[in-house]
Design a protein around this motif. Sequence first.
Motif, PDB file in Angstrom:
ATOM      1  N   GLU A   1     -17.823  -3.867  -2.713  1.00  0.00           N
ATOM      2  CA  GLU A   1     -17.095  -5.107  -2.974  1.00  0.00           C
ATOM      3  C   GLU A   1     -17.825  -5.946  -4.013  1.00  0.00           C
ATOM      4  O   GLU A   1     -17.199  -6.520  -4.915  1.00  0.00           O
ATOM      5  CB  GLU A   1     -16.925  -5.895  -1.674  1.00  0.00           C
TER       6      GLU A   1
ATOM      7  N   TYR B   1      -7.598   2.562  -1.797  1.00  0.00           N
ATOM      8  CA  TYR B   1      -8.006   1.406  -2.602  1.00  0.00           C
ATOM      9  C   TYR B   1      -8.283   1.833  -4.041  1.00  0.00           C
ATOM     10  O   TYR B   1      -7.840   1.185  -4.995  1.00  0.00           O
ATOM     11  CB  TYR B   1      -9.247   0.774  -1.983  1.00  0.00           C
TER      12      TYR B   1
ATOM     13  N   VAL C   1       0.830  -1.205   0.000  1.00  0.00           N
ATOM     14  CA  VAL C   1       0.000   0.000   0.000  1.00  0.00           C
ATOM     15  C   VAL C   1       0.864   1.254   0.000  1.00  0.00           C
ATOM     16  O   VAL C   1       0.607   2.204  -0.738  1.00  0.00           O
ATOM     17  CB  VAL C   1      -0.932   0.001   1.240  1.00  0.00           C
TER      18      VAL C   1
ATOM     19  N   PHE D   1      -6.348  -6.139  -1.657  1.00  0.00           N
ATOM     20  CA  PHE D   1      -6.470  -4.738  -1.254  1.00  0.00           C
ATOM     21  C   PHE D   1      -7.871  -4.366  -0.761  1.00  0.00           C
ATOM     22  O   PHE D   1      -8.072  -3.259  -0.258  1.00  0.00           O
ATOM     23  CB  PHE D   1      -6.087  -3.818  -2.409  1.00  0.00           C
ATOM     24  N   LEU D   2      -8.838  -5.282  -0.868  1.00  0.00           N
ATOM     25  CA  LEU D   2     -10.191  -4.989  -0.402  1.00  0.00           C
ATOM     26  C   LEU D   2     -10.249  -4.577   1.073  1.00  0.00           C
ATOM     27  O   LEU D   2     -11.037  -3.698   1.434  1.00  0.00           O
ATOM     28  CB  LEU D   2     -11.117  -6.193  -0.640  1.00  0.00           C
TER      29      LEU D   2
ATOM     30  N   GLN E   1      -6.036   0.612  -7.320  1.00  0.00           N
ATOM     31  CA  GLN E   1      -6.686  -0.082  -8.427  1.00  0.00           C
ATOM     32  C   GLN E   1      -6.705   0.766  -9.693  1.00  0.00           C
ATOM     33  O   GLN E   1      -6.612   0.253 -10.804  1.00  0.00           O
ATOM     34  CB  GLN E   1      -8.118  -0.468  -8.037  1.00  0.00           C
TER      35      GLN E   1
ATOM     36  N   THR F   1     -10.627   3.754   1.623  1.00  0.00           N
ATOM     37  CA  THR F   1     -11.314   3.639   0.335  1.00  0.00           C
ATOM     38  C   THR F   1     -10.604   4.446  -0.746  1.00  0.00           C
ATOM     39  O   THR F   1     -10.465   3.999  -1.895  1.00  0.00           O
ATOM     40  CB  THR F   1     -12.768   4.117   0.457  1.00  0.00           C
TER      41      THR F   1
ATOM     42  N   SER G   1      -7.156  -7.582  -6.396  1.00  0.00           N
ATOM     43  CA  SER G   1      -8.327  -6.852  -5.919  1.00  0.00           C
ATOM     44  C   SER G   1      -8.756  -7.326  -4.537  1.00  0.00           C
ATOM     45  O   SER G   1      -9.109  -6.527  -3.670  1.00  0.00           O
ATOM     46  CB  SER G   1      -9.482  -7.013  -6.913  1.00  0.00           C
TER      47      SER G   1
ATOM     48  N   LEU H   1      -8.589  -2.623   2.665  1.00  0.00           N
ATOM     49  CA  LEU H   1      -8.374  -1.188   2.825  1.00  0.00           C
ATOM     50  C   LEU H   1      -9.691  -0.445   3.022  1.00  0.00           C
ATOM     51  O   LEU H   1      -9.744   0.597   3.690  1.00  0.00           O
ATOM     52  CB  LEU H   1      -7.654  -0.617   1.595  1.00  0.00           C
ATOM     53  N   ASN H   2     -10.771  -0.993   2.461  1.00  0.00           N
ATOM     54  CA  ASN H   2     -12.080  -0.351   2.578  1.00  0.00           C
ATOM     55  C   ASN H   2     -12.608  -0.373   4.002  1.00  0.00           C
ATOM     56  O   ASN H   2     -13.578   0.334   4.318  1.00  0.00           O
ATOM     57  CB  ASN H   2     -13.081  -1.030   1.642  1.00  0.00           C
TER      58      ASN H   2
END
Length: 266
Positions: free
Chosen positions: A98, A188, A9, A174-175, A192, A185, A171, A177-178
């Motif tokens: 998501e 993220y 990140v 790193f999800l 992406q 967010t 994907s 991170l939300n």
Amino acid sequence: MPDHLKDAVIAEANSVREASQDVLMSGAYLYPFKGIFYFATHKGLWGPFMSRAGRTISLGMGVTTAMFFFTYVPQMAVMAFTSGPLAAISAALLMLSESSTITNLVSRSFFVEDALIDTFDGTLIAREQEPLVAQGRQVKPRSSGRDAVARLGKVFTRPFARLKPQALLRSLIFLPLNLIPVVGTLLYIAVQGKRVGPELHARYFQLKGWDARQREEWVKKNRGAYTGLGISAFALEMVPFASIAFSFTNTVGAALWAADIEKATQ
């Protein structure tokens, strides 16, 4: 957050930050929004989207239902530590984002590949780029009442690959991170977006006949522009229940940029 995820990140955030000035100066981040307007005002481009709408909506409903059934409660429990009494609402919004991401990844790989190619090529035809499109498919002659998409013939080659495990894994990695409100967010989307930008021009690169080295050099030279394009496009595709529609308008936006690049170099 695991150390390897933190390192990834930080590296991606630093890369985006370094390119931030180029992102703003390029103006490429505006093309996904230009794509929305262009798509809405050119009915001739609607056909490919309408032909896939039923299947993609069904897929979206299935993915969203499964995600809520299996992962809503665990994510709400985690969100309780970061969002407090708003955990239920925050978790629901997170689940929708998501689900949109997963639906878009799967649909682009299995359901809408041909439709996205037709949308990209049709937009180029509408922008008077027949010679470029002719490098990758047959283009029918102009005739009365024939719109841009109707002029598209047989495709010689297809640039869009099936779902790559590494893309889905990236994907999913790193999800989490939300789970960090707002800041997570945004990170993220930035991470992406850096990946998505060049992918939106995969068809353009193929029509140009570029090999891997030429593509890499071009993207590196225009890294800020592609990052901006990807960030805007990915943010739109995170909108619940509208991700598939935005994948088509983003394709239109990417084609508009490609047409502008061609006109600038002619």
